[in-house]
Design a protein around this motif. Sequence first.
Motif, short mmCIF file in Angstrom:
data_model
loop_
_atom_site.label_atom_id
_atom_site.label_comp_id
_atom_site.label_asym_id
_atom_site.label_seq_id
_atom_site.Cartn_x
_atom_site.Cartn_y
_atom_site.Cartn_z
N PHE A 1 0.86 -1.18 0.00
CA PHE A 1 0.00 0.00 0.00
C PHE A 1 0.89 1.23 0.00
N THR A 2 0.29 2.39 -0.26
CA THR A 2 1.02 3.65 -0.26
C THR A 2 0.53 4.53 0.87
N MET A 3 1.46 4.91 1.76
CA MET A 3 1.11 5.83 2.83
C MET A 3 1.24 7.25 2.31
N ARG A 4 0.19 8.05 2.47
CA ARG A 4 0.18 9.40 1.91
C ARG A 4 0.21 10.50 2.96
N GLU A 5 -0.23 10.23 4.17
CA GLU A 5 -0.14 11.22 5.23
C GLU A 5 -0.22 10.53 6.58
N VAL A 6 0.42 11.13 7.54
CA VAL A 6 0.39 10.58 8.89
C VAL A 6 0.59 11.72 9.89
N GLY A 7 -0.17 11.70 10.97
CA GLY A 7 -0.04 12.74 11.99
C GLY A 7 -1.10 12.59 13.06
N PRO A 8 -0.90 13.20 14.22
CA PRO A 8 -1.94 13.19 15.26
C PRO A 8 -3.15 13.99 14.80
N ASP A 9 -4.35 13.54 15.16
CA ASP A 9 -5.55 14.21 14.67
C ASP A 9 -6.11 15.26 15.64
N GLY A 10 -5.42 15.46 16.76
CA GLY A 10 -5.86 16.46 17.73
C GLY A 10 -6.74 15.90 18.82
N TYR B 1 -5.65 10.45 18.64
CA TYR B 1 -5.46 9.33 17.72
C TYR B 1 -4.41 9.68 16.67
N LEU B 2 -3.84 8.63 16.09
CA LEU B 2 -2.86 8.76 15.03
C LEU B 2 -3.58 8.55 13.70
N HIS B 3 -3.72 9.62 12.93
CA HIS B 3 -4.39 9.55 11.62
C HIS B 3 -3.39 9.14 10.56
N VAL B 4 -3.73 8.10 9.80
CA VAL B 4 -2.89 7.66 8.69
C VAL B 4 -3.74 7.59 7.44
N GLY B 5 -3.33 8.31 6.41
CA GLY B 5 -4.04 8.31 5.14
C GLY B 5 -3.29 7.45 4.14
N VAL B 6 -3.99 6.51 3.50
CA VAL B 6 -3.36 5.55 2.57
C VAL B 6 -4.24 5.38 1.34
N ASP B 7 -3.70 4.69 0.34
CA ASP B 7 -4.48 4.43 -0.87
C ASP B 7 -5.41 3.23 -0.73
N LYS C 1 -4.29 0.76 19.38
CA LYS C 1 -5.59 1.34 19.74
C LYS C 1 -5.68 2.83 19.40
N TYR C 2 -4.53 3.46 19.14
CA TYR C 2 -4.53 4.88 18.78
C TYR C 2 -4.62 5.10 17.27
N LEU C 3 -4.63 4.03 16.50
CA LEU C 3 -4.55 4.12 15.04
C LEU C 3 -5.91 4.36 14.40
N ARG C 4 -5.95 5.29 13.45
CA ARG C 4 -7.12 5.54 12.61
C ARG C 4 -6.64 5.58 11.17
N VAL C 5 -7.00 4.58 10.38
CA VAL C 5 -6.55 4.47 8.99
C VAL C 5 -7.70 4.82 8.07
N GLU C 6 -7.45 5.74 7.14
CA GLU C 6 -8.48 6.18 6.20
C GLU C 6 -7.89 6.36 4.81
N TYR C 7 -8.77 6.39 3.83
CA TYR C 7 -8.33 6.64 2.45
C TYR C 7 -7.91 8.10 2.33
N ALA C 8 -6.80 8.32 1.64
CA ALA C 8 -6.34 9.68 1.33
C ALA C 8 -5.98 9.73 -0.16
N PRO C 9 -6.46 10.72 -0.89
CA PRO C 9 -6.12 10.81 -2.32
C PRO C 9 -4.67 11.18 -2.52
#
Length: 201
Positions: free
Chosen positions: A151-160, A163-169, A188-196
């Motif tokens: 997979f391709t990781m496109r963004e990563v950072g704390p969401d405020g 949680y740790l927001h990770v955007g992937v394809d 448990k802190y991970l939140r993975v979502e689609y990111a363009p």
Amino acid sequence: MTRRTRARTGTAAAVIGAVAALGGLQGSTADAQTVEDVSTPSRTCHGKQPNGSRAGLGAPEENTPLERTLRHVDKLAQGRHSAVFTGLVLDEDEVSVDIYRIPSKPFDTAVCEAAEKGVTLRLHDRDINEKDLHALVDLMSEDMNRWDGTFTMREVGPDGTGYLHVGVDDPDTAEPILRKFLGERNAKYLRVEYAPQAHLL
């Protein structure tokens, strides 16, 4: 969009494969791509400080009760209370701030006393601080090529919100791999979502 997360240290998110990073310098704001799951605050307080009691030089929009309160909260979170501060999200329409922290009576008292009239603060319980979230960001960002071909990781950072927001394809493929990488304690802190794919403007 008026609901924003604030990144006080470093960038709000690291964008992979792009020239510019999402977020900005310390104290900058970035539109929140995702707002946390509905959370019930453990404490709500309403500002009592007289409006303008901390007014200073700057643009008019930087001297509103909300912005002045926010600057004072930032100082508290960067100072002696940094070990308990996790993050925050502000809502300009509601003139409110949701603050995420490891429960701490001294911190709660200090931020509630900092709020100006008309500003609402909602305090939410978390079990991780901002420093440790940034350590997870660094861990995931130190070798971005490790997942090539899966997979391709496109963004990563704390969401405020803690949680740790990770955007992937490809979230379905990425999430189990990233959870295993982080380990049971941190997953448990991970939140993975689609990111363009990021594009230069």
